[in-house]
Design a protein around this motif. Sequence first.
Motif, PDB file in Angstrom:
ATOM      1  N   THR A 173       1.523  -2.308  10.447  1.00  0.00           N
ATOM      2  CA  THR A 173       0.562  -1.201  10.324  1.00  0.00           C
ATOM      3  C   THR A 173      -0.853  -1.773  10.358  1.00  0.00           C
ATOM      4  O   THR A 173      -1.048  -2.978  10.217  1.00  0.00           O
ATOM      5  N   SER A 182      -3.081  -1.371   8.058  1.00  0.00           N
ATOM      6  CA  SER A 182      -3.341  -1.954   6.739  1.00  0.00           C
ATOM      7  C   SER A 182      -2.778  -3.368   6.643  1.00  0.00           C
ATOM      8  O   SER A 182      -3.421  -4.268   6.108  1.00  0.00           O
ATOM      9  N   GLN A 183      -1.583  -3.567   7.172  1.00  0.00           N
ATOM     10  CA  GLN A 183      -0.968  -4.903   7.119  1.00  0.00           C
ATOM     11  C   GLN A 183      -1.778  -5.904   7.951  1.00  0.00           C
ATOM     12  O   GLN A 183      -1.957  -7.063   7.568  1.00  0.00           O
ATOM     13  N   TYR A 232      -6.515  -4.092  -1.827  1.00  0.00           N
ATOM     14  CA  TYR A 232      -5.287  -4.301  -1.043  1.00  0.00           C
ATOM     15  C   TYR A 232      -4.134  -4.780  -1.926  1.00  0.00           C
ATOM     16  O   TYR A 232      -2.989  -4.380  -1.738  1.00  0.00           O
ATOM     17  N   ALA A 261      -2.913  -1.799  -3.710  1.00  0.00           N
ATOM     18  CA  ALA A 261      -2.216  -0.875  -2.797  1.00  0.00           C
ATOM     19  C   ALA A 261      -0.772  -1.329  -2.586  1.00  0.00           C
ATOM     20  O   ALA A 261       0.102  -0.534  -2.228  1.00  0.00           O
ATOM     21  N   ASN A 262      -0.548  -2.622  -2.778  1.00  0.00           N
ATOM     22  CA  ASN A 262       0.809  -3.186  -2.781  1.00  0.00           C
ATOM     23  C   ASN A 262       1.622  -2.809  -1.533  1.00  0.00           C
ATOM     24  O   ASN A 262       2.750  -2.344  -1.618  1.00  0.00           O
ATOM     25  N   GLY A 263       0.976  -2.943  -0.363  1.00  0.00           N
ATOM     26  CA  GLY A 263       1.706  -2.735   0.892  1.00  0.00           C
ATOM     27  C   GLY A 263       1.697  -1.304   1.392  1.00  0.00           C
ATOM     28  O   GLY A 263       2.155  -1.016   2.496  1.00  0.00           O
ATOM     29  N   GLU A 264       1.191  -0.371   0.577  1.00  0.00           N
ATOM     30  CA  GLU A 264       1.135   1.024   1.025  1.00  0.00           C
ATOM     31  C   GLU A 264       0.146   1.139   2.190  1.00  0.00           C
ATOM     32  O   GLU A 264      -0.900   0.482   2.188  1.00  0.00           O
ATOM     33  N   SER A 265       0.469   1.977   3.181  1.00  0.00           N
ATOM     34  CA  SER A 265      -0.359   2.054   4.392  1.00  0.00           C
ATOM     35  C   SER A 265      -1.411   3.159   4.293  1.00  0.00           C
ATOM     36  O   SER A 265      -1.118   4.265   3.853  1.00  0.00           O
ATOM     37  N   TYR A 266      -2.627   2.846   4.716  1.00  0.00           N
ATOM     38  CA  TYR A 266      -3.738   3.817   4.749  1.00  0.00           C
ATOM     39  C   TYR A 266      -4.317   3.822   6.173  1.00  0.00           C
ATOM     40  O   TYR A 266      -4.193   2.829   6.886  1.00  0.00           O
ATOM     41  N   ILE A 273      -8.402   2.950   1.057  1.00  0.00           N
ATOM     42  CA  ILE A 273      -7.816   2.018   0.079  1.00  0.00           C
ATOM     43  C   ILE A 273      -8.831   1.712  -1.023  1.00  0.00           C
ATOM     44  O   ILE A 273      -8.512   1.746  -2.216  1.00  0.00           O
ATOM     45  N   GLN A 316      -9.427   4.651  -3.340  1.00  0.00           N
ATOM     46  CA  GLN A 316      -8.246   4.895  -4.176  1.00  0.00           C
ATOM     47  C   GLN A 316      -8.184   3.939  -5.372  1.00  0.00           C
ATOM     48  O   GLN A 316      -7.868   4.339  -6.478  1.00  0.00           O
TER      49      GLN A 316
END
Length: 371
Positions: A79, A81-82, A168, A171-176, A182, A185
């Motif tokens: 993603t 984010s990744q 980040y 967010a622990n891997g959650e995609s934005y 991010i 949040q």
Amino acid sequence: MITAIITAGGTGDRSQLKVNKNLFVFDGSTVIQKTVKKFLAVKKINKIIVTAPENLIETFKGILCPLSTKITVICGGETRSQSVKNGLDLISDGFVLIHDGARPFVSTKLINKCITLAKTHGTCIPSLPVLETLGEVKWEYIHSTMRTGLLTLQTPQVFRTDLIKKAYELANGESYTDDCGIYTQFIAPCYHTYGEQTNKKLTYKPDFEALLPQKSGIGFDIHRLVEGRKLVLGGVTIPHNKGLLGHSDADCLIHALMDAMLTAVGLNDIGHLFPDTDIKYKDIDSTILLKKVLVLVKKQGYKPVSACFTIMAEKPKLTPYLQDIKENVAKLLKTTPDKISISCTTFEGLGDIGAEQAIATNCLCYLSPCL
Ligand code: MG
């Protein structure tokens, strides 16, 4: 230390292009090269990290690394984010600008402004007011049309490196969809400045078609007029006591049109493509050849949009047949008859055309990008 992370790790499927959208070429270089050059022009940026799709990493390195030693190309993630996370893992201090690879029209002025404001306010997000009226749909009915206070967010988005890294982590891997999301949040609201209308993200096929120039080409053809042959112009048979002599049906209007299109896109003319020494073209209907030419022109990323012709003939009088020719040519070019114009002229008795021994046609054809 100021770092730019430029995200180009996605597949760009929405563009429906044959190449990765960041590798699309216009004005002599790729989208990603143009984007990266904007950041290279801002001298205070010390390092540029580009995230590329894994299968294209060598291609990206090949076109970007020779531009500057400041550039590092790394593998993007599943993603956006990744991909950004992969870039953030390589840096630790100062400020970081995060920018979409497919925004090549960002100005160095906007990049500088965002850096300056982020140094004062901790973050900076360029954005623009929403121009279209918005609606929120629930169960197929629009419930709200508020747009006051809403913005569309652009990039580059600038953050303190330590804080966006922390966001980040949280967010622990959650995609934005972007980094402002991010940061807002997990850390704090971001500072806003006005972006630029021209800082458009290239996303869909028409975005790319609009980057390519219109093209035009000219063609000319002449054939001898003899007894015992059918007279065919623009694929329409015209009653006359003579017809044009040639290896094919000798339709000089279609021949001029084919050469106009081929020269517009830089391909060889019909003499090379359909040589008169080849038996398979003997007496062939030239509109069949035209269909082959249209396929070749399409492969070059173009389609005809309009064509105008001058037919040079002493006899017969062609006026009664011009509408049929326009309609037939328009149908062949998948356009409408109003895009086809034809003028006719005699040669006042001069030369071979004036002596009714030949008919000639010239053509000017306009083509537009068609990816
Ligand atoms: Mg010819």
